[in-house]
Design a protein around this motif. Structure first.
Motif, PDB file in Angstrom:
ATOM      1  N   LEU A  25      98.673  49.550  72.864  1.00 58.29           N
ATOM      2  CA  LEU A  25      97.591  50.417  73.321  1.00 58.29           C
ATOM      3  C   LEU A  25      96.845  51.046  72.151  1.00 58.29           C
ATOM      4  N   LEU A  26      97.586  51.495  71.129  1.00 53.89           N
ATOM      5  CA  LEU A  26      96.953  52.113  69.959  1.00 53.89           C
ATOM      6  C   LEU A  26      96.016  51.146  69.248  1.00 53.89           C
ATOM      7  N   TYR A  27      96.415  49.868  69.186  1.00 51.97           N
ATOM      8  CA  TYR A  27      95.584  48.892  68.481  1.00 51.97           C
ATOM      9  C   TYR A  27      94.534  48.261  69.388  1.00 51.97           C
ATOM     10  N   ALA A  28      94.635  48.502  70.697  1.00 49.94           N
ATOM     11  CA  ALA A  28      93.599  48.025  71.620  1.00 49.94           C
ATOM     12  C   ALA A  28      92.510  49.068  71.842  1.00 49.94           C
ATOM     13  N   LEU A  29      92.840  50.357  71.652  1.00 50.88           N
ATOM     14  CA  LEU A  29      91.898  51.446  71.937  1.00 50.88           C
ATOM     15  C   LEU A  29      90.569  51.361  71.180  1.00 50.88           C
ATOM     16  N   PRO A  30      90.552  50.972  69.872  1.00 54.23           N
ATOM     17  CA  PRO A  30      89.263  50.934  69.153  1.00 54.23           C
ATOM     18  C   PRO A  30      88.206  50.056  69.815  1.00 54.23           C
ATOM     19  N   LEU A 109      77.216  46.901  61.213  1.00 53.24           N
ATOM     20  CA  LEU A 109      77.583  47.544  62.471  1.00 53.24           C
ATOM     21  C   LEU A 109      79.014  48.039  62.305  1.00 53.24           C
ATOM     22  N   ALA A 110      79.168  49.340  62.084  1.00 51.72           N
ATOM     23  CA  ALA A 110      80.475  49.911  61.767  1.00 51.72           C
ATOM     24  C   ALA A 110      81.185  50.366  63.032  1.00 51.72           C
ATOM     25  N   PRO A 111      82.466  50.047  63.173  1.00 49.60           N
ATOM     26  CA  PRO A 111      83.221  50.506  64.344  1.00 49.60           C
ATOM     27  C   PRO A 111      83.242  52.035  64.419  1.00 49.60           C
ATOM     28  N   ALA A 112      83.021  52.560  65.624  1.00 48.51           N
ATOM     29  CA  ALA A 112      83.054  54.010  65.837  1.00 48.51           C
ATOM     30  C   ALA A 112      84.477  54.451  66.185  1.00 48.51           C
ATOM     31  N   THR A 113      85.425  53.962  65.437  1.00 51.93           N
ATOM     32  CA  THR A 113      86.838  54.244  65.692  1.00 51.93           C
ATOM     33  C   THR A 113      87.180  55.665  65.260  1.00 51.93           C
ATOM     34  N   PRO A 114      87.868  56.446  66.096  1.00 51.35           N
ATOM     35  CA  PRO A 114      88.290  57.794  65.694  1.00 51.35           C
ATOM     36  C   PRO A 114      89.155  57.758  64.448  1.00 51.35           C
TER      37      PRO A 114
END
Length: 617
Positions: A25-30, A109-114
């Motif tokens: 889940l942690l690695y799927a959330l982004p 296009l940069a990921p908007a990952t927390p």
């Protein structure tokens, strides 16, 4: 007699299952946070990025009244994020025209990952051109430079043969159409030279008499066409090698017209690095140093001997070199970077058999002399209507202390970043002709956003229909299967995000849907076996145990045959077929885990070690 407890998992198994699900889940959330329009700035070889650079760029954008969402410095890379594409493009033009040649500016296009997910290395899946788009480069191959090199090579070949046969000539000069003209003293000497050059001509040169006592040698149209095709094809091969070094999956490198190449990079994470590596032209020449001739800048007009020329080090120190090239970088088959005994960066060079023989023979006969390594690069200013600028730099001067064969080291490099950059370029091959990126843009999905949306909606409704069928037909056990399907989706996304070479495309989505169907199929086999056991009079606990135990071999066989097929598809397929094979293989592994172990854990938690007379199945 000891009572055997059926359908019971120990606590540690549940802990492992929960840990795997949380990890997935942690690695799927982004993948659910989307992307920001951004610009990535890195330094070219030898240029470092610091906090001072960060402040300078931030102040520059503020002066132009360009607002940014964030600006960060991570691993010698500045990333500036913006709220929309219009602001991004405006900032791109400003930075491109201001920063100069020492920096590489690229759209991103940069990921908007927390931040909390980014700190554990959690990143979204890389999407293919048909889902996300990517960076598009249109590259122009400088055919004029390669033809000029062929022209110079032909001149050197002819003059060498004339000297070997003691045939004197007065002068030689270049003419139009990449030809050359040699002037002789009289007609008799010209005829001797004409016969000799024609006898050794194996390059389709058009050799004829010209002027009073001259010979002209021009490249034929066939020869020019062959040189052009060879240069473009070799550059395409080298660019593919460089793209592979960057770890970019499912890239596109193809020819466009007579002397242009299209490069499309889907879902890249470091476009600035890609632009620097793809557009870089690094070639090495090994030359002998002349210590007897002193260069005086105040006497720059003084004519040097024909076989000598002056090159400079990075610090501006002149070095007098012999023009004949001992060996070029074309013989380099591998290059790595390391540190020498004094902890200074160096590049380790490995030569092919022919290069090893050349270097071995030369160093054997020139022990005690100085040999220089000349680095030649063609730099692109990155602005419109500018030509490539040739830059030459002596990066190393060494004394030949012993005979050198297939391996030696180059020192004198300023830092490890520059050493890694040079080693990568030499390892992937020197471009046969300089290239210039004439167009760069971010491209959208090739299938159209509407078609992609409709395809995804169709997939989602298909999954909903499968889940509804399972719940209606198998009731509570169907709900357990639906839970396993959701967990399976999470794990597939997590694994796809973790794998550096995996890129999700539309065929990949089809592979995921296929594996979800396989996962449901596995549950159907298990549940039908449980129902069969119940009809045969088995007790509930025994029926559950036999259902999972007996159906396992059938499920394993079916999945193994599918896995073998995906391996064959990956081995022999290309592009989207490989994407389909990767996602199918990952889906098979995760569906086996969730459909068998995952649902079994839930069933054991709900029904294990309990006295039950009826199942909701």
């Amino acid at each position: 007699m000891k009572n055997i407890v059926l359908n019971s998992y120990p606590l540690w198994k549940y802990i492992i299952l929960v840990f795997i699900l949380i990890f997935g889940l942690l690695y799927a959330l982004p993948n659910f946070f989307g992307e920001d329009f951004a610009i990535q700035i890195t330094g070219t070889s030898g240029t470092t990025i610091s906090k001072l650079t960060l402040r300078y760029i931030n102040n520059l954008l503020q002066k132009q009244h360009i607002t940014n969402k964030s600006i960060t410095l991570i691993n010698d890379t500045i990333l500036v994020k913006f709220n929309n594409q219009n602001i991004q493009l405006s900032a791109y033009e400003t930075l491109l025209n201001t920063l100069g040649n020492n920096y590489v500016v690229a759209l991103h296009l940069a990921p908007a990952t927390p931040l909390f997910l980014a700190k554990i290395g959690s990143k979204p899946m890389k999407l293919g051109l048909d889902l996300r788009g990517g960076v598009h480069f249109l590259i122009d191959v400088d055919i004029n430079t390669i033809l000029s090199n062929v022209q110079q090579k032909n001149i050197s070949m002819m003059l060498e043969e004339l000297r070997a046969k003691n045939i004197p000539y007065i002068s030689v000069h270049k003419i139009d159409n990449y030809g050359s003209e040699i002037c002789f003293l009289n007609a008799s000497i010209r005829e001797q030279a004409l016969y000799l050059i024609r006898s050794i001509n194996h390059t389709n040169l058009l050799i004829k008499r010209s002027g009073k006592y001259n010979i002209s040698a021009n490249l034929s149209d066939t020869n020019i066409r062959e040189v052009r095709n060879s240069a473009v094809q070799q550059n395409m091969t080298i660019i593919r090698n460089r793209v592979n070094q960057l770890g970019i999956a499912e890239s596109l490198v193809q020819r466009n017209g007579s002397n242009r190449i299209i490069v499309e990079l889907p879902g890249i994470q470091d476009p600035a690095r890609a632009k620097e590596i793809i557009g870089a032209t690094a070639m090495l020449e090994f030359r002998l140093v002349n210590n007897n001739t002193v260069y005086n800048p105040n006497e720059a007009s003084k004519r040097f001997p024909e076989n000598l020329e002056v090159k400079f080090t990075r610090h501006g120190h002149p070095v007098v070199l012999y023009k004949p090239i001992i060996m070029t970088g074309n013989h380099i088959i591998n290059a790595t970077c390391s540190k020498d005994d004094y902890n200074n960066p160096q590049v380790n060079i490995f030569l092919d058999h022919a290069g090893g023989n050349i270097m071995s023979k030369f160093t054997k006969n020139n022990i005690g002399k100085l040999i220089a390594t000349l680095l030649i690069e063609y730099k692109d200013h990155g602005k419109n209507n500018t030509n490539l600028v040739k830059q030459e730099e002596v990066i190393n001067i060494a004394t030949i202390q012993s005979r050198i064969s297939n391996m030696f080291c180059i020192t004198g490099i300023s830092n490890m970043k520059e050493a890694r950059h040079l080693a990568l370029l030499l390892r992937t091959g020197a471009l046969s002709a300089p290239i210039k990126i004439v167009e760069e843009c971010t491209i959208g999905p090739t299938l159209g956003r509407l078609n992609i949306t409709q395809g995804l909606v169709a997939c989602i409704w298909g999954l909903i229909a499968s889940i509804l069928f399972m719940v209606i037909w198998y009731r509570k056990f169907g709900l357990i299967a639906a839970t396993a399907l959701i967990a399976n989706c999470i794990l597939i996304m997590g694994v796809m995000s973790l794998l550096p070479g995996a890129t999700l495309t539309m065929p990949g989505i089809a592979g995921i849907v296929l594996t979800l169907a396989v996962a449901v199929d596995a549950n159907v086999l298990i549940y039908e076996r449980i129902k069969e056991e119940l009809l045969n009079g088995r007790k509930v606990q025994h029926a559950i145990h036999q259902g999972y135990h007996c159906a396992f071999s059938s499920i394993l066989d079916a999945n193994m045959t599918t896995l073998i097929t995906t391996i064959i598809l990956y081995e022999f397929g290309t592009g989207p077929i490989k994407g389909f094979a990767i996602t199918t293989a990952i889906g098979i592994a995760t569906s086996m885990f969730t459909a068998i172990i995952g649902t079994r854990a839930i069933v054991n938690l709900l029904y294990g070690s309990k006295s039950i007379s009826k199942l909701s199945i």
